[in-house]
Design an enzyme around this catalytic site. Structure first.
Site: not given
Ligand code: CO
Ligand code: ZN
Length: 337
Positions: A60, A192-193, A215, A301
C-alpha cells in the site's frame, strides 16, 4: 535503496490522495516492467508478463493523515483522522497539505493530559482569520506529517515507513527480478489505512493464483514493549497471522524454505492487532492463497518510524527469489480428499 526510500517517504500521499506518490512510483518502476497502469480506485499496477503462475504482490502506498473539518473565525483549523492517528503523537507536529501549505498543531487548555483527544487539538497555519485560512486550505483537505527522512547508521527514521518501506522493497524486487515464467502484478494499493480498500478491488481485477503483501509490522524489542518476537535487524518477517488474515500455510512454508535455502535472515511474525492488504486479497472471489513479507518497524504511525536497511535487503532478496522460482500451484492445493 536508501535514496529510493527517502524519496518515497518524503512524498505526500494520504489515503484517498495517492496521485503524487503513484506518479513517483511509476517513474521509479516503469523501465523495469512490461506494462504500467492505474485503475479507477487509484491503484497503480506494474506488470511483468509471463505464462506461468500469476502472482499479485501488494504494497500500500497511502499514509495516515488528518482531514480538515472546520475553520474557526480566528483561522484555526479543526481536523479528524485519516487512519490510525494518536492525538498524543500529533501534538506539536508540523504538517503539510498537497498545495504545500504548512502548519503546526496546538491544543486547548486541558487540566488532565490523559483526556487529550483529537478534537482538543487544532491546526495553526499562520492565518489571521477564517478568510485568510480558507484561501490556503478547504474543508476536506488532508495534511500529513512534514518530516525529512534521516539515517541513523543503517537505520532510517522518517514518516510513512508504513508503507513506503514496503513500496521500496517491491520496486527494488521488480528491478532485480530474474528470468521467470511467472506473471507478476506489482500493485501499489490505495486506502489501506482506511480498511484495505484498494487491495479489495485490485485483487478482484487481477484474480491472481497467489497473493502476497509487503508491509511493515510491529516489533517487541523496545523498552517495556508488549512481548512480541519480531526484532529490528533480525531479518524479513514471514507473517503467520494478524487480525486480517491467517496466511496460507503452504505459502508461509514456501517463503520459509526459500529463506533457509538462500541464507536470508528471517523471523516469524504473529501480530495480535492490525491487518494488511493480504486480508483483502485472500478473501477475493473464491479465496486466494496469500502470504505476507513484513518489514520490522519501530514507532509505527509516528513521524519517527524506524526501519533497518539490512531487513529491507533481506525482504527484497526473499521477495525476488520467491517471484523468480517456479511456483507449483498443485503443491498449494493438495488433493487430500
Ligand atoms: Co498503517
Ligand atoms: Zn501498513
Amino acid at each position: 535503496m536508501k535514496e529510493l526510500l527517502k524519496k518515497l517517504s518524503e512524498t505526500y500521499g494520504p489515503s484517498g490522495r495517492e496521485d503524487e506518490i503513484a506518479r513517483v512510483i511509476r517513474e521509479e518502476i516503469q523501465d523495469y516492467v512490461d506494462e504500467v497502469f492505474l485503475d479507477k480506485m487509484g491503484n497503480l499496477f506494474a506488470v511483468k508478463k509471463g505464462t506461468g503462475t500469476k502472482v499479485m504482490v501488494a504494497a500500500h502506498m497511502d499514509e495516515i493523515g488528518v482531514i480538515i473539518t472546520y475553520i474557526d473565525k480566528n483561522g484555526f483549523l479543526r481536523f479528524s483522522n485519516i487512519g490510525g492517528v494518536s492525538p498524543f503523537i500529533m501534538l506539536g507536529q508540523r504538517v503539510v497539505f498537497a498545495n504545500g501549505t504548512v502548519g503546526t498543531i496546538g491544543m486547548e487548555k486541558l487540566d488532565d493530559i490523559k483526556k487529550l483527544t483529537l478534537d482538543k487539538l487544532y491546526l495553526d497555519i499562520g492565518a489571521k482569520d477564517r478568510e485568510e485560512a480558507a484561501k490556503l486550505v478547504k474543508i476536506g483537505d488532508i495534511a500529513v506529517s512534514q518530516r525529512q527522512l534521516v539515517f541513523a547508521g543503517d537505520r532510517a527514521i522518517g514518516k510513512a515507513m508504513d508503507n513506503r518501506a514496503g513500496c521500496a522493497v517491491l520496486i527494488q524486487a521488480m528491478r532485480e527480478l530474474g528470468d521467470t515464467n511467472n506473471e507478476v502484478y506489482a500493485v501499489f494499493t490505495t486506502q489501506e489505512e482506511l480498511g484495505l480498500r484498494g487491495a479489495r478491488t485490485s485483487s478482484y481485477r487481477v484474480n491472481p493464483d497467489l497473493g502476497l503483501a509487503v508491509d511493515v509490522t510491529l516489533v517487541g524489542d523496545t523498552p517495556e514493549a508488549p512481548p512480541m518476537s519480531v526484532e529490528l535487524g533480525k531479518g524479513a518477517a514471514i507473517k503467520v497471522k494478524d487480525n486480517s488474515v491467517i496466511c496460507h500455510p503452504k505459502v508461509k512454508e514456501m517463503l520459509t524454505k526459500i529463506a533457509e535455502e538462500h541464507q536470508i535472515p528471517y523471523q516469524f511474525e504473529v501480530l495480535t492487532a492490525g491487518g494488511t492488504d493480504a486480508g483483502a486479497i485472500h478473501l477475493t472471489r473464491e479465496g486466494i492463497p496469500s502470504g505476507v513479507i513484513s518489514i520490522p518497524c519501530r514507532y509505527v504511525h509516528t513521524p519517527g518510524e524506524m526501519v533497518d536497511m539490512d531487513d529491507m535487503e533481506s525482504a527484497v532478496k526473499l521477495l525476488k527469489t520467491f517471484l523468480t522460482q517456479p511456483i507449483e500451484m498443485d503443491k498449494i492445493y493438495p488433493c487430500a480428499l
